[in-house]
Structure formats: structure tokens, C-alpha cells
Design a protein around this motif. Structure first.
Motif, PDB file in Angstrom:
ATOM      1  N   UNK B  40       0.717  -1.227  -0.040  1.00 19.29           N
ATOM      2  CA  UNK B  40      -0.054   0.149  -0.128  1.00 19.29           C
ATOM      3  C   UNK B  40       0.759   1.487   0.061  1.00 19.29           C
ATOM      4  N   UNK B  43       2.209   1.955  -3.558  1.00 21.15           N
ATOM      5  CA  UNK B  43       1.014   2.299  -4.360  1.00 21.15           C
ATOM      6  C   UNK B  43       0.703   3.811  -4.208  1.00 21.15           C
ATOM      7  N   UNK B  44       0.679   4.329  -2.764  1.00 20.36           N
ATOM      8  CA  UNK B  44       0.432   5.698  -2.486  1.00 20.36           C
ATOM      9  C   UNK B  44       1.771   6.287  -3.139  1.00 20.36           C
ATOM     10  N   UNK B  47       1.339   7.171  -6.499  1.00 20.54           N
ATOM     11  CA  UNK B  47       0.292   7.979  -6.981  1.00 20.54           C
ATOM     12  C   UNK B  47       0.625   9.587  -6.855  1.00 20.54           C
ATOM     13  N   UNK B  48       1.331   9.555  -5.498  1.00 20.20           N
ATOM     14  CA  UNK B  48       2.034  11.099  -5.388  1.00 20.20           C
ATOM     15  C   UNK B  48       3.051  11.480  -6.430  1.00 20.20           C
ATOM     16  N   UNK B  51       1.255  12.706  -9.687  1.00 24.66           N
ATOM     17  CA  UNK B  51       0.998  13.956  -9.276  1.00 24.66           C
ATOM     18  C   UNK B  51       2.058  14.884  -9.195  1.00 24.66           C
ATOM     19  N   UNK B 145      -2.203  33.430   1.010  1.00 24.73           N
ATOM     20  CA  UNK B 145      -3.197  32.697   0.079  1.00 24.73           C
ATOM     21  C   UNK B 145      -2.839  31.263   0.184  1.00 24.73           C
ATOM     22  N   UNK B 147      -4.455  28.758  -1.265  1.00 26.09           N
ATOM     23  CA  UNK B 147      -4.624  28.235  -2.505  1.00 26.09           C
ATOM     24  C   UNK B 147      -3.445  28.579  -3.314  1.00 26.09           C
ATOM     25  N   UNK B 154       3.339  22.606  -5.471  1.00 24.47           N
ATOM     26  CA  UNK B 154       3.040  21.882  -6.523  1.00 24.47           C
ATOM     27  C   UNK B 154       4.093  21.909  -8.019  1.00 24.47           C
TER      28      UNK B 154
ATOM     29  N   UNK C  40      -6.717  -0.738   0.037  1.00 25.13           N
ATOM     30  CA  UNK C  40      -5.971   0.175  -0.898  1.00 25.13           C
ATOM     31  C   UNK C  40      -6.076   0.958  -1.861  1.00 25.13           C
ATOM     32  N   UNK C  43      -7.311   4.118   0.032  1.00 19.19           N
ATOM     33  CA  UNK C  43      -6.193   4.691   0.312  1.00 19.19           C
ATOM     34  C   UNK C  43      -5.706   5.665  -0.695  1.00 19.19           C
ATOM     35  N   UNK C  44      -5.498   4.814  -2.139  1.00 17.77           N
ATOM     36  CA  UNK C  44      -5.157   5.609  -3.311  1.00 17.77           C
ATOM     37  C   UNK C  44      -6.156   6.794  -3.682  1.00 17.77           C
ATOM     38  N   UNK C  47      -5.520   9.858  -1.344  1.00 16.41           N
ATOM     39  CA  UNK C  47      -4.484  10.721  -1.687  1.00 16.41           C
ATOM     40  C   UNK C  47      -4.817  11.484  -2.941  1.00 16.41           C
ATOM     41  N   UNK C  48      -5.425  10.999  -3.896  1.00 16.32           N
ATOM     42  CA  UNK C  48      -5.877  11.868  -5.084  1.00 16.32           C
ATOM     43  C   UNK C  48      -6.743  13.037  -4.873  1.00 16.32           C
ATOM     44  N   UNK C  50      -6.817  14.429  -2.061  1.00 16.42           N
ATOM     45  CA  UNK C  50      -6.101  15.408  -1.372  1.00 16.42           C
ATOM     46  C   UNK C  50      -5.339  16.443  -2.388  1.00 16.42           C
ATOM     47  N   UNK C  51      -4.784  15.772  -3.471  1.00 15.11           N
ATOM     48  CA  UNK C  51      -4.145  16.323  -4.427  1.00 15.11           C
ATOM     49  C   UNK C  51      -5.191  17.387  -5.324  1.00 15.11           C
ATOM     50  N   UNK C  63      -7.448  11.792   6.930  1.00 16.62           N
ATOM     51  CA  UNK C  63      -7.977  12.983   6.066  1.00 16.62           C
ATOM     52  C   UNK C  63      -9.272  13.303   6.552  1.00 16.62           C
ATOM     53  N   UNK C  66     -12.166  19.036   3.332  1.00 18.90           N
ATOM     54  CA  UNK C  66     -11.840  20.548   3.332  1.00 18.90           C
ATOM     55  C   UNK C  66     -12.834  21.445   3.072  1.00 18.90           C
ATOM     56  N   UNK C  72     -10.873  31.804  -0.525  1.00 19.46           N
ATOM     57  CA  UNK C  72     -10.258  30.400  -1.177  1.00 19.46           C
ATOM     58  C   UNK C  72     -10.819  30.430  -2.738  1.00 19.46           C
ATOM     59  N   UNK C 158     -10.233  21.625  -8.488  1.00 16.29           N
ATOM     60  CA  UNK C 158     -10.754  22.202  -7.578  1.00 16.29           C
ATOM     61  C   UNK C 158     -12.126  22.599  -7.397  1.00 16.29           C
TER      62      UNK C 158
END
Lengths: 242, 242, 242, 242
Positions: B40, B43-44, B47-48, B51, B145, B147, B154, C40, C43-44, C47-48, C50-51, C63, C66, C72, C158
Motif C-alpha cells: 500500500x 502504491x500511494x 500516485x503521489x 501528481x 493565500x 490556494x 506543486x 488500497x 487509500x489511493x 491521496x488523489x 487530497x491532491x 484526512x 476540506x 479561497x 478544485x
């Protein structure tokens, strides 16, 4: 009225109305006779109108009426927009007080009231133009810069570059209402940007606002009836043929 | 350290150092084995890193290392500059107090002191980079800000887009001193513009400042010795051949 | 559908529709149960999201949903506009061929046809949104930059920053027609600027165009009936109270 | 030389050199006597110098020498920079041919050669100024707009707004070399931007380039020896006291 003022006003009028032959050297003695002032005020008026961009100096001495093509007029409008952009930027950076902003808000509210009418009479158009001028004068006052003021005044002296150059000529056209709505939308955004100190946005908005005059010119030239009401039409190369 | 953090840091390092084969599908089981965490967190981390822009998802599932050409890197730098421009614009529009401006003035003074030296040691370079980072963090704080902060963070995660990407690699090059002088000149003007609320100018300056990274990249790629110190060099298409 | 895709779509839907409690830590086991996928993919998906900016990581791990305040959302719109400005600038600088410009001209003509109707049905609104999306996709294609494309896609993920975020909610409002007219006026000017290679103007226009979304948000929040149709309304701090 | 040209040149020289009393109405008869031309050319020269911004018309008729404060000069520099920005933007949008770009590249290479010297003689400074003028003239030619050309020419006629206003006065100062290096860096970036059709960047660079004149003015005013070489110093309010 002073002789020099009389000479300037009359000579400008003669140029814009088509009383003087284009493409030939202006004769000073004949102008002295027609305007009935002495030679020095005529000479001074000629110099001033050269500075305004209505006359061009001939290499052999003397002046002739300056002709414009469409690109010249577009450039003059772009130039005015760039200067108005600088004025709007400066106004936003000066962070005007509530009281100073009120001078901008008042003509804005007047314009809203006029545009709320379903149809605009010729009187409404005149009121529109007057409130519009008040709005732009207030903007200039917020910039608080004699140097920028002079420069902008000079740039609007050029024929067809003035904000109101085409407004009356197009009063009767169907496209005109939509253009006024867009203009007023831009006025509101400009006010917002200046109030918030967003100087970059204020500059961009003022530039795009000035470009409405290009659309106005195109709309007017497309309609013969409107074009014929445009003062100075004969100074635009090829426009009379249309 | 959490398993997921460990997986992320190690995997990023493996990509930038060239430990993993480019142009092939990354094998999850092999990564599990080499990094010694369970599936896991791997995998995470994948993904990150997708991104972040270091990996690309394959249509068939799974990931491979992403390659960049010079135009991609230039675009990433232009993107970062555009975001830093927005941050600088906002900072100027927020009209920071004296106290808030002091957080910007301090690293600026440090940078002045470092650049006053005739020759820069490797230590000076490190101090430069650290004061430079403090300056840019202070700028971000002035924009206030979350945002914009996220978005800028990023954009600098992408390899080679970070402000400091090329600085260490070029430390020994003759061109580097002139580039640092220009950078510091721009820092001073940026400070001035923000102090004066000139948001349009602040935006333009921040954009042009970021474009120094393009020059840095070109300078580094021209010198084999410098290029070889660049982390992630093998991710740039055609760069290793040079 | 893959388990990870299913988890992502369903979780995003649950957040926007208000099915999940705000202000509390999301429980992974409960999500596993409700969405009926294994741990899993959950979890993925977390994460996505969050991005994407829909979730925030808690310092203690895990998490929560938000929340956004109006500033914002305004910042997210300004950010999107800045990126669209960069895209439009690049499109103009690339000097597109006639053929490439035709891809932009087609949806523009479709939008003209729709807006020529006196009243817009709900179907017209859907067609408007679809032609509008085609126009903006064509713009992105003209910029020809994978890096900018990714960045813009991310910025519109967003909630409330997307160009179409408020359009459906305001379909029935009196202000909406005027906003669509302004938007289409801006589309035409943007086309002109790109055609003429006026990259500075194209950038300014795209920025101001995006700011229409701020007005849309304000208009929608002022009308309870419209606000209630806005997906994700409960994520805006204080908005439900209105 | 024509009488009117003689009157104009001599009168401008008398104003800048401090031969005429400031703060008093200029006497036409005395000017006729001192310059030894008849009254009409004097009158015309006065009108022209008012347009240039060196004289101001008095409400009671006649003219006096115009005084400037530091803000006026800064505004005049900002104005010139804004116009040069418009010129650079247009030059980039016109997509100049290789041959046309060569006219810009040549003076750029000359400037590089001059600045490669370790110390600059007074001759080097003169060559710098001449190549610099050639570079800026070539830029103006690339914009290909008589309207913009006139407007820029007018804006540089104002004392202290000209690009070269402070260069000679500061030739001997330690700060001057660094300022020339920055200027040349900006020239190179401007060339790049125009070559690539990046009109937005070209505009921003030209604006910031003009702002170097503000720094020059500040540097010159800080050094009494340099200030004393500045033509027209006595026209700046409070400057002679320094």
C-alpha cells in the motif's frame, strides 16, 4: 476670444469639415483672408495642429492636411488605450479614499440609470456621453499626475482617437446598444479593480475598454448612413469610397 | 519515519539518481522488495509521484518514469514564473505593513552581503541558496493565500522547475556570478514594487526573474562538468548525449 | 470499472453531495464498507482527492473534508484565470494556422447561434456549456504544451474553480443572460487576439474572462433557489446559513 | 538655417543652460533681441517648447519656464517606458524577418564588445550611447507605426525623460558600470522576446528597462559632481540645494 484661439478653432473646423482641399499645400495668405486674423496667429495655429496630428509639415516648408489610413487610427486608439491603462494602473496604486472613489461612483450610477431604459433617445445618448466623460475625468484625477494628464489629453486630440469619436455617429445603429452594455460592464470592473488596488487588472481593463473604439469605427464604416455623420470622414484614406 | 514517507522519499531518490530503468514499466513487487515496505505505501507513493510529474500512468495500468524534453522544462519554468508572478502581484496588492516587509528585507540584505564578496566559496553558494529560499518564502507569506501556496509548491515539485534546480550545478562556472548579480538586482526591484503597491510591475518582475532558470539550464547543459552534477540529468531527453 | 476508479468517483460524489460529515476524520474502514472496495483503492483515492484539493491531511494521519471560504474560491478562480491567461498567451505566440484556428472558430459560431435565441431553454444551456467546453479545449490544444495542460486540468479540479461550476445553477436567473453575452463578447475578442498574434492582449482577456466565475458565484449565492442547486454548497463556509 | 529652427534651438539651449530666469514671464521683445530673429519665429518656438513640456502657458498669456519635481520626472520616465513597451509589444507581434532582426542584432553586438572592456573611457561611453540609440531606433522601426513613433519622440523630448539624459553625467561613477551591465542584459532578453514573438514579455522588459533611468537619476542626484554635469539641473525643484 483671442485671435490665436479663433484661428485655431476655425482652422480645426475647416479641416474636419472638409472645407480645405486635401493633398495640397495650405496657403497662409488665403487662410489669413478666410479666417480674418493676422499672419502670426495663423502660423501658431498651424504649429499647434501639427502637434495635434491634423497637419503634416512639408519638407519644402508649409503644411498639408494629414490623411489617415485605418491602421493609423487603430494605432492611435491603441496608444490612447495604453495611456489610459497607465492612468488606471496609477489610480489603483494610489489607493483612493472613499471620498475620492465617490467621484467615480457617481457617473457610474448615472450611466446605469441611462442604460436601464429600454430604448435610448438622442438625449439619452448625449447624457451618456457626458456621464462617460465625467467618469473618465474622475479616473484621470485619481491618477493625480500632471505628466500623464497632458500626455493623455494630447493623445485624444488626434482625430478618431477620442473616446467619443464614434458614439454620436452610431447612435441609431442596432449594434450600438450592445457596445454600450459592454462598455458599462467594463466601467464597473474598472471601478472594482481600482477600489481593490488591483493595478494590473485595472490597466488591462482600461486597455480593452479603449479597443471598443475600434469596433465602433468598424461598425460606423460598415453603415453608409452612420459614416456620413462622422466628422472628418474624408481624412480617412479610402473611407469615402465605401 | 512512516512507511509511506519512507517509500516516497526513497522512490523519488531512485528516480532522480538513475537507479531505475527508464522506458520500462515499474514493477511494484520489485519496489516492495528494494524499499522494504508493504504494497500500500508503494502504491500511494506512485500516485503521489505521478501528481508531482515524475511518473506517468500507463494506459495498461502501472507507471513508468517520465522523460522531459527541453521544451517541457522551459514550460515548467514559465509556469512557475507565472504563478510566482501571481504571488508577487497579490503581495503588492495586500499592501504589507513595515513589519511584514522586514521579513522580505532581511534575506535581501543577507544576499547583498554575500554578493559583496569578490569570490564565492561553496559555502557562500549554500548561504546564497538558503537566503534566496527565505526571500521567496517571505514573498509567499505576503500573498497570504493557501490556494496560491499549494499551487506554487506543486509547480516547483516538478524536476528542474525548482528555483534552485541549477544553482549548485553551476556554482563553479564563470557565467554564474553575473546571473546571481542580475537575480539580486531583480530581488531589489521586486521589493521596491511590493513596497509601493505596484502590483503590475511586481508581477512582471517575478516572471522575468523565474526565466533566469532557463538561462541557468542552458549554461549548465553547455558545460559537461556542470551537467554531470545535475540531479536527474538522465530524465532530460538527449541531454546525456551532449 | 477498476476498483480504484470506482473508489475515486464514489468518494468524490459522497463529498460533494454532503453524504459525509464535515469536520471529522474520515474512517477508512467505514469507507471500505460503504463503497465496497478493498483498502488500497480507498487509500489511493484519498491521496488523489487530497491532491485535487477536496481533502486535507490531518497532522495525526488520515484526512478530513476540506472547507472553503469565499476568498479561497476567489483565489482558485484567479489561479485558473492566470493559467488560462498563460495558455492564451502561448496560443497567440504559436501563430496558429488557418486550419488550427478553425477548431476555435467552430464552437464560437455555435455559441453565437445559441445566444441569438431570445430565450434559452435548459437544453440551450446544456448546448452552451458543451460548445463552451469545446472552445476552451481548442484553446488548450493551440497552446500545444503538455505541462500547461496538466497544470490547468489540476486547477479546474478544485471545486468551484471549474469554468462550468456555476452555470447550471444560475440557468434560471435573470442576470445569467447578460453574463453569457459578456462571456461571448470576450470569446470573440480572444479569438481576434490569437489570430493577430497579440499575446499580451490574449492573456489579459483570458484572465478577465475567468473572473466572470466570481460574479457567477456571487449571483448564485444571492439567490437561495440557485444556491441550493450548487453541488458542494455545504463545503463553502457560511454559505448554507445564507 | 531657417529663422524658426534657429529660434527653437537657441531658446531650448537657453532654458536648459539656466540663462533665463525661472519663475518669471518670458519677455518676447527681449528674446527677439537676444536671439536676433523676428517675432513670429520666437512665437512659434515658444509654442513648440510648450508642446515639448519645457514651457508652461500662463493664464494671463505668455510663458514661463516649467519646473519639475522628482515625481514629474519619474512620471515622465514611466510614461516613456509605457510607450516603449507598446513599441516592443508591436515589434514582437509583427514577427520581424531575419533581415529586420539583424538591424537589432548589430548594435547589440557592438554594445557587447564595448562592455567587454574592463574599464570604459569617455570615448567608450560615447560609443555606448550611440550604439544604444541605434538599438532603440531599430526597435522603433520594427514596430512600423508612424503614430507610435511620433508619440514616443514627443515623450522623450521632455527633459530628463530621454533614455540618455543621465548617462553622460554618471560616466565617472562607480555604480554606472553595474547599471550598464543590467541594461545590456535587458537588451538581450528584449531581442530574444521579439525574435520569439513573445509580445507580452517584450512589453514588460521594455518597461522595466526604462525604469533604469529612475535609478540613474537617483544615483546622479546623490553625487554632487555628477549632478553638476546634468543639463537642466536647475529645472528640478530642490535639486540644486543638494
Amino acid at each position: 476670444m483671442q485671435q490665436s484661439t479663433k484661428a485655431l478653432l476655425r482652422l480645426r473646423e475647416m479641416i474636419l469639415s472638409g472645407e480645405l482641399g486635401i493633398d495640397e499645400r495650405l496657403s497662409e495668405p488665403r487662410l489669413v483672408e478666410r479666417i480674418a486674423v493676422s499672419r502670426t496667429p495663423i502660423r501658431v495655429a498651424l504649429v499647434r495642429l501639427e502637434h495635434e496630428g491634423l497637419l503634416e509639415a512639408l519638407p519644402s516648408g508649409g503644411y498639408k492636411i494629414r490623411m489617415f489610413d485605418k491602421q493609423d487610427i487603430f494605432d492611435a486608439i491603441e496608444l490612447r488605450g495604453t495611456l489610459e491603462g497607465l492612468v488606471a494602473r496609477r489610480a489603483a496604486e494610489n489607493r483612493p479614499t472613499r471620498a475620492a472613489l465617490a467621484d467615480l461612483a457617481r457617473p457610474l450610477a448615472t450611466l446605469d440609470r441611462i442604460l436601464a431604459r429600454e430604448r435610448l433617445s438622442e438625449d439619452d445618448f448625449s447624457h451618456y456621453m457626458s456621464a462617460n466623460a465625467t467618469f473618465h475625468d474622475a479616473l484621470l484625477a485619481l491618477a493625480a499626475s500632471p505628466v500623464l494628464q497632458e500626455s493623455l489629453t494630447r493623445s485624444t486630440a488626434m482625430p478618431f482617437a477620442s473616446p467619443s469619436a464614434f458614439v454620436m455617429a452610431q447612435a441609431g445603429l442596432p449594434e450600438s446598444r450592445q457596445i454600450l452594455n459592454i462598455a458599462q460592464y467594463q466601467h464597473h470592473r474598472l471601478f472594482e479593480a481600482i477600489e481593490a488596488g488591483e493595478s494590473s487588472r485595472a490597466e488591462d481593463l482600461a486597455r480593452e475598454h479603449a479597443r471598443l473604439a475600434k469596433r465602433n469605427l468598424e461598425v460606423v464604416l460598415e453603415h453608409e448612413s452612420a459614416a456620413s455623420q462622422l466628422p472628418g470622414l474624408q481624412l480617412i484614406k479610402g473611407a469615402t469610397a465605401g
